[in-house]
Design a protein around this motif. Structure first.
Motif, PDB file in Angstrom:
ATOM      1  N   ASN A 125       0.697  -1.099  -0.173  1.00  0.00           N
ATOM      2  CA  ASN A 125       0.215   0.057  -0.036  1.00  0.00           C
ATOM      3  C   ASN A 125       0.844   1.086  -0.133  1.00  0.00           C
ATOM      4  OD1 ASN A 125      -1.876   1.788   0.290  1.00  0.00           O
ATOM      5  ND2 ASN A 125      -2.219   1.534   2.524  1.00  0.00           N
ATOM      6  N   MET A 126       1.178   1.710  -1.087  1.00  0.00           N
ATOM      7  CA  MET A 126       2.021   3.152  -1.218  1.00  0.00           C
ATOM      8  C   MET A 126       1.037   4.457  -1.612  1.00  0.00           C
ATOM      9  SD  MET A 126       5.160   1.762  -3.470  1.00  0.00           S
ATOM     10  CE  MET A 126       6.430   0.814  -3.123  1.00  0.00           C
ATOM     11  N   GLU A 127      -0.114   4.334  -1.048  1.00  0.00           N
ATOM     12  CA  GLU A 127      -0.811   5.694  -1.139  1.00  0.00           C
ATOM     13  C   GLU A 127      -0.449   6.370   0.260  1.00  0.00           C
ATOM     14  OE1 GLU A 127      -2.808   6.993  -3.155  1.00  0.00           O
ATOM     15  OE2 GLU A 127      -2.100   5.384  -4.629  1.00  0.00           O
ATOM     16  N   PHE A 128      -0.077   7.744   0.168  1.00  0.00           N
ATOM     17  CA  PHE A 128       0.072   8.444   1.457  1.00  0.00           C
ATOM     18  C   PHE A 128      -0.375   9.682   1.139  1.00  0.00           C
ATOM     19  CE2 PHE A 128       3.439  10.855   3.851  1.00  0.00           C
ATOM     20  CZ  PHE A 128       2.793  10.369   5.331  1.00  0.00           C
ATOM     21  N   LEU A 129      -1.290  10.153   2.243  1.00  0.00           N
ATOM     22  CA  LEU A 129      -1.797  11.559   1.964  1.00  0.00           C
ATOM     23  C   LEU A 129      -2.088  11.986   0.645  1.00  0.00           C
ATOM     24  CD1 LEU A 129       0.635  13.216   4.653  1.00  0.00           C
ATOM     25  CD2 LEU A 129      -1.724  12.155   5.037  1.00  0.00           C
ATOM     26  N   GLY A 130      -2.655  11.107  -0.215  1.00  0.00           N
ATOM     27  CA  GLY A 130      -3.103  11.539  -1.412  1.00  0.00           C
ATOM     28  C   GLY A 130      -1.973  11.378  -2.474  1.00  0.00           C
ATOM     29  N   LEU A 131      -0.845  10.985  -2.014  1.00  0.00           N
ATOM     30  CA  LEU A 131       0.438  10.698  -2.837  1.00  0.00           C
ATOM     31  C   LEU A 131       0.527   9.206  -3.052  1.00  0.00           C
ATOM     32  CD1 LEU A 131       2.555  13.513  -1.437  1.00  0.00           C
ATOM     33  CD2 LEU A 131       1.371  13.627  -3.604  1.00  0.00           C
ATOM     34  N   ASP A 132       1.045   8.931  -4.474  1.00  0.00           N
ATOM     35  CA  ASP A 132       1.451   7.544  -4.675  1.00  0.00           C
ATOM     36  C   ASP A 132       2.986   7.684  -4.506  1.00  0.00           C
ATOM     37  OD1 ASP A 132       1.893   5.035  -5.642  1.00  0.00           O
ATOM     38  OD2 ASP A 132       1.254   5.355  -7.646  1.00  0.00           O
ATOM     39  N   LEU A 133       3.603   6.913  -3.260  1.00  0.00           N
ATOM     40  CA  LEU A 133       4.949   7.024  -3.382  1.00  0.00           C
ATOM     41  C   LEU A 133       5.843   6.167  -4.216  1.00  0.00           C
ATOM     42  CD1 LEU A 133       5.212   6.869   0.665  1.00  0.00           C
ATOM     43  CD2 LEU A 133       5.124   8.793  -0.859  1.00  0.00           C
ATOM     44  N   SER A 134       4.834   5.541  -4.963  1.00  0.00           N
ATOM     45  CA  SER A 134       5.793   4.511  -6.253  1.00  0.00           C
ATOM     46  C   SER A 134       5.859   5.654  -7.487  1.00  0.00           C
ATOM     47  CB  SER A 134       4.891   3.296  -6.650  1.00  0.00           C
ATOM     48  OG  SER A 134       3.827   3.820  -7.139  1.00  0.00           O
ATOM     49  N   SER A 135       5.415   6.800  -7.277  1.00  0.00           N
ATOM     50  CA  SER A 135       5.695   7.635  -8.723  1.00  0.00           C
ATOM     51  C   SER A 135       7.028   8.313  -8.705  1.00  0.00           C
ATOM     52  CB  SER A 135       4.684   8.875  -8.330  1.00  0.00           C
ATOM     53  OG  SER A 135       3.508   8.431  -8.607  1.00  0.00           O
ATOM     54  N   VAL A 136       7.538   8.258  -9.992  1.00  0.00           N
ATOM     55  CA  VAL A 136       8.906   8.739 -10.181  1.00  0.00           C
ATOM     56  C   VAL A 136       8.856  10.084 -10.753  1.00  0.00           C
ATOM     57  CG1 VAL A 136      11.121   8.304 -11.269  1.00  0.00           C
ATOM     58  CG2 VAL A 136       9.759   6.531 -10.413  1.00  0.00           C
ATOM     59  N   PRO A 137       9.281  11.255 -10.127  1.00  0.00           N
ATOM     60  CA  PRO A 137       9.278  12.723 -10.602  1.00  0.00           C
ATOM     61  C   PRO A 137       9.465  12.796 -12.077  1.00  0.00           C
ATOM     62  CG  PRO A 137      10.028  12.729  -8.253  1.00  0.00           C
ATOM     63  CD  PRO A 137      10.016  11.265  -8.705  1.00  0.00           C
ATOM     64  N   SER A 138      10.659  12.107 -12.377  1.00  0.00           N
ATOM     65  CA  SER A 138      11.158  12.457 -13.731  1.00  0.00           C
ATOM     66  C   SER A 138      10.266  11.494 -14.877  1.00  0.00           C
ATOM     67  CB  SER A 138      12.642  11.738 -14.113  1.00  0.00           C
ATOM     68  OG  SER A 138      12.751  10.341 -13.689  1.00  0.00           O
ATOM     69  N   GLN A 139       9.208  10.809 -14.208  1.00  0.00           N
ATOM     70  CA  GLN A 139       8.470  10.125 -15.328  1.00  0.00           C
ATOM     71  C   GLN A 139       7.026  10.823 -15.134  1.00  0.00           C
ATOM     72  OE1 GLN A 139       8.691   5.834 -14.225  1.00  0.00           O
ATOM     73  NE2 GLN A 139      10.768   5.649 -14.556  1.00  0.00           N
ATOM     74  N   ASN A 140       6.721  11.791 -14.333  1.00  0.00           N
ATOM     75  CA  ASN A 140       5.381  12.254 -14.285  1.00  0.00           C
ATOM     76  C   ASN A 140       5.537  13.994 -14.085  1.00  0.00           C
ATOM     77  OD1 ASN A 140       3.418   9.624 -13.449  1.00  0.00           O
ATOM     78  ND2 ASN A 140       5.596   9.567 -12.442  1.00  0.00           N
TER      79      ASN A 140
END
Length: 276
Positions: free
Chosen positions: A161-176
């Protein structure tokens, strides 16, 4: 060595995750636990910085006296550190520890199935091969993150479960880049890094004045700490941009804890000096 520590940290992070079932909260708790474990090294580093400031006057005398005799200067410097029971390279320990932590946690966040949940490698390879069938994902540097996203709902073994305060902690800034939310944690990290650097600089300046007013030379310990205070944030930001947000969250929490730690330790040591 990096893989060893990443694997060791993975046991701790997974234990915390199993308690609260939230990756973000587990990382925060993991940061606190790690900071507590590293507290003796932090205390030693603070004491070394204070002690190094007190010998600045003696260092200046040696430098002035033997400025034309490098060999004698080196010997006298070594003897001074021995008398003060101090190592001129003690600041390097902190630098080495920071680098090991930097890459160990990066390995852990990059491959959470390998280092955190200890998923069998055959399962990881199976899902990785399936994902590679999709053209756009062939060169993705974080296959385990893709596995968690694509297969996590179907297979409990690879679910985190990587959802944290409305953020997806699996997201990569350089890819999003199109999603402004991916910048929140990195920006906060940069802000706290500057606060930490400013605090370190102010502490070193104060200690330098305690040793000798107007001294221009900075000893080896202070120089090492000053260099790392600039290098580490730059390295961390560079990696945070290309790594999953879980890594930036760890660094952000670590920065906040470091600021609090330095403030408390500095106040405590100042009170100790006044009592003496």
């Amino acid at each position: 060595m990096i893989s060893f520590f990443a694997n060791l940290f993975g046991y701790v992070l997974n234990f915390l995750y199993q308690l609260i079932h939230n990756y973000g909260l587990a990382i925060i708790l993991f940061s606190i636990v790690l900071k507590i474990v590293m507290l003796p090294i932090s205390i030693k580093q603070q004491k070394t910085m204070k002690k190094s400031a007190k010998i600045q006057a003696k260092m200046r005398e040696i430098q002035d006296k033997y400025k034309n005799n490098p060999e004698k200067l080196n010997q006298e410097t070594i003897d001074l550190y021995k008398r003060e029971k101090m190592s001129p390279f003690s600041g390097c320990l902190s630098a080495i520890v920071q680098i090991v932590l930097l890459f160990s946690v990066f390995y852990l966040v990059r491959s959470p199935l390998t280092y955190m949940t200890k998923v069998d490698q055959s399962v990881i390879e199976q899902y990785t091969n399936e994902i590679k069938q999709v053209e756009e994902n062939k060169n993705n540097p974080y296959p385990e993150i893709l596995i968690i996203r694509d297969k996590g709902q179907q297979d409990e073994r690879v679910h985190i479960n990587m959802e944290f305060l409305g953020l997806d902690l699996s997201s990569v800034p350089s890819q999003n880049f199109s999603d402004p939310r991916v910048y929140i944690i990195p920006v906060l990290y940069v802000f706290t890094s500057f606060l930490s650097m400013r605090m370190t600089t102010n502490m070193q300046t104060a200690k330098k004045k305690e040793g000798e007013e107007g001294t221009n030379e900075i000893d080896a310990v202070a120089q090492a700490n000053k260099s790392m205070s600039y290098i580490m944030p730059v390295m961390s930001v560079s990696i945070a941009i290309i790594a999953p947000l879980g890594l930036a969250l760890y660094w952000l929490v670590n920065n906040v804890l470091m600021i609090l730690e330095r403030f408390i330790l500095n106040k405590w040591m100042k009170e100790e000096e006044e009592e003496e």
